[in-house]
Design an enzyme around this catalytic site. Structure first.
Site, mmCIF file in Angstrom:
data_model
loop_
_atom_site.group_PDB
_atom_site.id
_atom_site.type_symbol
_atom_site.label_atom_id
_atom_site.label_comp_id
_atom_site.label_asym_id
_atom_site.label_seq_id
_atom_site.Cartn_x
_atom_site.Cartn_y
_atom_site.Cartn_z
ATOM 1 N N SER A 85 42.421 38.608 38.025
ATOM 2 C CA SER A 85 41.967 39.896 37.496
ATOM 3 C C SER A 85 42.153 40.132 36.008
ATOM 4 C CB SER A 85 42.643 41.034 38.253
ATOM 5 O OG SER A 85 41.935 41.286 39.432
ATOM 6 N N LYS A 89 46.013 49.578 31.714
ATOM 7 C CA LYS A 89 45.348 49.569 33.025
ATOM 8 C C LYS A 89 45.953 50.670 33.891
ATOM 9 C CE LYS A 89 44.116 46.407 36.840
ATOM 10 N NZ LYS A 89 44.191 45.034 37.371
ATOM 11 N N SER A 133 39.802 42.618 38.614
ATOM 12 C CA SER A 133 39.886 44.062 38.734
ATOM 13 C C SER A 133 40.172 44.772 37.412
ATOM 14 C CB SER A 133 40.979 44.433 39.744
ATOM 15 O OG SER A 133 42.254 44.031 39.265
HETATM 16 N N1 GLN Z 1 39.381 39.272 42.930
HETATM 17 C C1 GLN Z 1 40.619 39.087 43.614
HETATM 18 C C2 GLN Z 1 40.762 40.120 44.698
HETATM 19 O O1 GLN Z 1 39.871 40.842 44.916
HETATM 20 C C3 GLN Z 1 41.765 39.146 42.652
HETATM 21 C C4 GLN Z 1 42.091 40.503 42.209
HETATM 22 C C5 GLN Z 1 43.283 40.561 41.291
HETATM 23 O O2 GLN Z 1 43.632 39.586 40.654
HETATM 24 N N2 GLN Z 1 43.914 41.725 41.270
HETATM 25 O O3 GLN Z 1 41.756 40.231 45.347
#
Ligand code: GLN
Length: 488
Positions: A175, A76, A151
């Site tokens: 995410s 990532k 994400s």
């Molecule tokens: N969807 C959540 C956010 O937008 C979690 C994102 C994540 O786990 N990095 O913050």
């Protein structure tokens, strides 16, 4: 070859059926062919990857190989990797070449794994659809008009489309698990503090945790063996004895107590997803598990609490992007303050700005007690929900996400509906617990069969048991081996 497990790939490498250079090249060719549309990778650098593959082949020849030596892993783009462009999905870091390796990258390098490329992601890991990435949206390999989740959507799409053997992700509120669910793969967020955050670009430090994304639980166990371990450079890293996460694989599940939280099967859950999860629970019954009803009464508070705490931490973490030391700097400005303002206005996207504004607001002198402090208190109550639940059961099962993959653009203008994607995952981060998602079948969505993830939540440090529970299920089902059409 593209459907081999990490163990099978390792044995092919050991038996000289294929070299790491050949394997890496094979994946690079697939990336060349499929990535222009899927957009799972922000950066591929064949020179760097093939140099690592060559070194891995030497390690293999010398008999010093370990489980992941020579295996191409997608990283990532939130992990700093020396010599690699590291963008975190943001224009702010568009030309940032990391001068050092994150701890997670160091560990893969030490294991002799090949860094195959840096995967697309929501900007600074803020999002659930990958649509906030400055580098464009990512296609879900199961239906190219849909989002892969976020994400870690690039990593999920790369694993699903067989553009890597396995990938890393990070999970602040879901995410790793939500994109794993939407793309039909396995993903695990470890107990907070098991994987070092050193060199992993910070979003919300008390919640961020790195973990594996792969086809099977067995693959994830091998990745966990590499990714976790104490690191004194991360003050929240836990100093514990090294574990072998494969050690429980193959043990029978008889007597395992599985809790079903009633709040996870209530309003808001898609009927098709519910059916798949219920069928998975039946499978566990057949495997000898005992099913108990439990309650996590504060589940509904997890999203509001998260959207106070995560932005608060983000507003502090992201203050380092000021145009002075690294990252984007505006070309024209009047004075220092103007340079800060213009650099940040130009470098950050809309969702990141929204989080910085919320975070700054809830931390401001007049509102700290009402919002930030209150949210911290409720965070404790949420953790206590799990403490009580784990007196009644060993593992908790439920859906990972409330729906299957949605269409690109469908929720882009509705942040609250986007935030609700994480209704079943966020509490796990707030409590610091381990959680994972494994493929459990398909639900009909607009006439299409789309993947559904089953979430398994464990008590602190119970990853080996979770992985075994997932592994047992993957021995009697083949959902994790299914392949989207059109990627062969
Ligand atoms: N969807 C959540 C956010 O937008 C979690 C994102 C994540 O786990 N990095 O913050």
């Amino acid at each position: 070859m593209i459907n081999k497990s990490l163990k099978q790939l390792a044995s092919m490498l050991a038996g000289k059926e294929i070299s790491s250079v050949e394997l890496t090249q094979e994946y690079l060719n697939r990336i060349d062919r499929l990535n222009p549309e899927i957009n799972a990778y922000i950066t591929v650098n064949p020179d760097l990857s093939l140099a690592q593959a060559k070194a891995a082949d030497q390690l293999l020849a010398s008999g010093k190989a370990t489980a992941l030596t020579g295996i191409p892993i997608a990283q990532k783009d939130i992990f700093c990797a020396k010599g690699w462009k590291t963008t975190c999905g943001s224009k702010m870091l568009e030309s940032f070449i990391a001068p050092y390796d994150a701890a997670v990258i160091e560990r893969f390098n030490a294991a002799g794994a090949v860094n195959l490329g840096k995967t697309n992601m929501d900007e600074f890991a803020m999002g659930s659809s990958n649509e906030t990435s400055y580098y464009g949206k990512v296609q879900n390999p199961w239906d190219r008009s849909r989002v892969p989740g976020g994400s870690s959507g690039g990593s999920a799409a790369a694993v699903a489309a067989r553009l890597c053997a396995a990938a890393t992700g990070t999970d602040t509120g879901g995410s790793i698990r939500q994109p794993a669910s939407l793309c039909g793969l396995s993903g695990l967020k470890p107990t907070y503090g098991l994987a070092s955050r050193y060199g992993m670009i910070a979003f919300a430090s008390s919640l961020d945790q790195a973990g594996p994304m792969a086809h099977s639980c067995e693959d994830m166990a091998l990745m966990m063996n590499v990714m976790t371990g104490f690191d004194e450079r991360d003050s929240t890293s836990l100093n514990r004895d090294k574990e072998d996460y494969t050690r429980q694989l193959g043990q029978p599940l008889a007597g395992l107590r599985i809790g079903l939280p009633k709040e996870y099967f209530a309003e808001g859950l898609d009927a098709g997803v519910a059916k798949v999860v219920e069928a998975a629970v039946d499978e566990y019954r057949k495997l000898g598990a005992e099913i108990v009803d439990i309650s996590l009464p504060n589940t509904m508070l997890s999203i509001p609490v998260y959207y106070v705490l995560a932005p608060a931490e983000a507003s502090s973490n992201l203050s380092r992007y000021d145009g002075v030391r690294f990252g984007h700097r505006a070309a024209e400005y009047d004075d220092l303050m103007d340079m800060y303002c213009k650099s940040r206005a130009e470098g950050f996207g809309a969702e990141v700005k929204r989080r910085i504004l919320i975070g700054t607001y809830v931390l401001s002198a007049g509102y700290y007690d009402a919002y930030y402090l209150k949210a911290q208190q409720i965070r404790r109550l949420i953790a206590q929900d799990f403490e009580r639940a784990f007196e009644q059961c060993d593992l908790i099962l439920g859906p990972t996400a409330p729906s299957t993959a949605f269409k690109a653009g469908e929720k882009a203008d509705d942040p609250v509906s986007m935030y609700l994607q994480d209704i079943y995952t966020i509490a796990v981060n707030l409590a610091g617990l381990p959680g994972m998602s494994i493929p459990a079948g398909f639900a009909q969505t607009d006439g299409l069969a789309l993947p559904v993830g089953l979430q398994i939540i464990g008590n602190y440090f119970d990853e080996a048991r979770m992985l075994n529970a997932g592994h047992a299920y993957q021995q009697v089902t083949d959902w994790h081996q299914r392949m989207p059409e059109g990627i062969a």
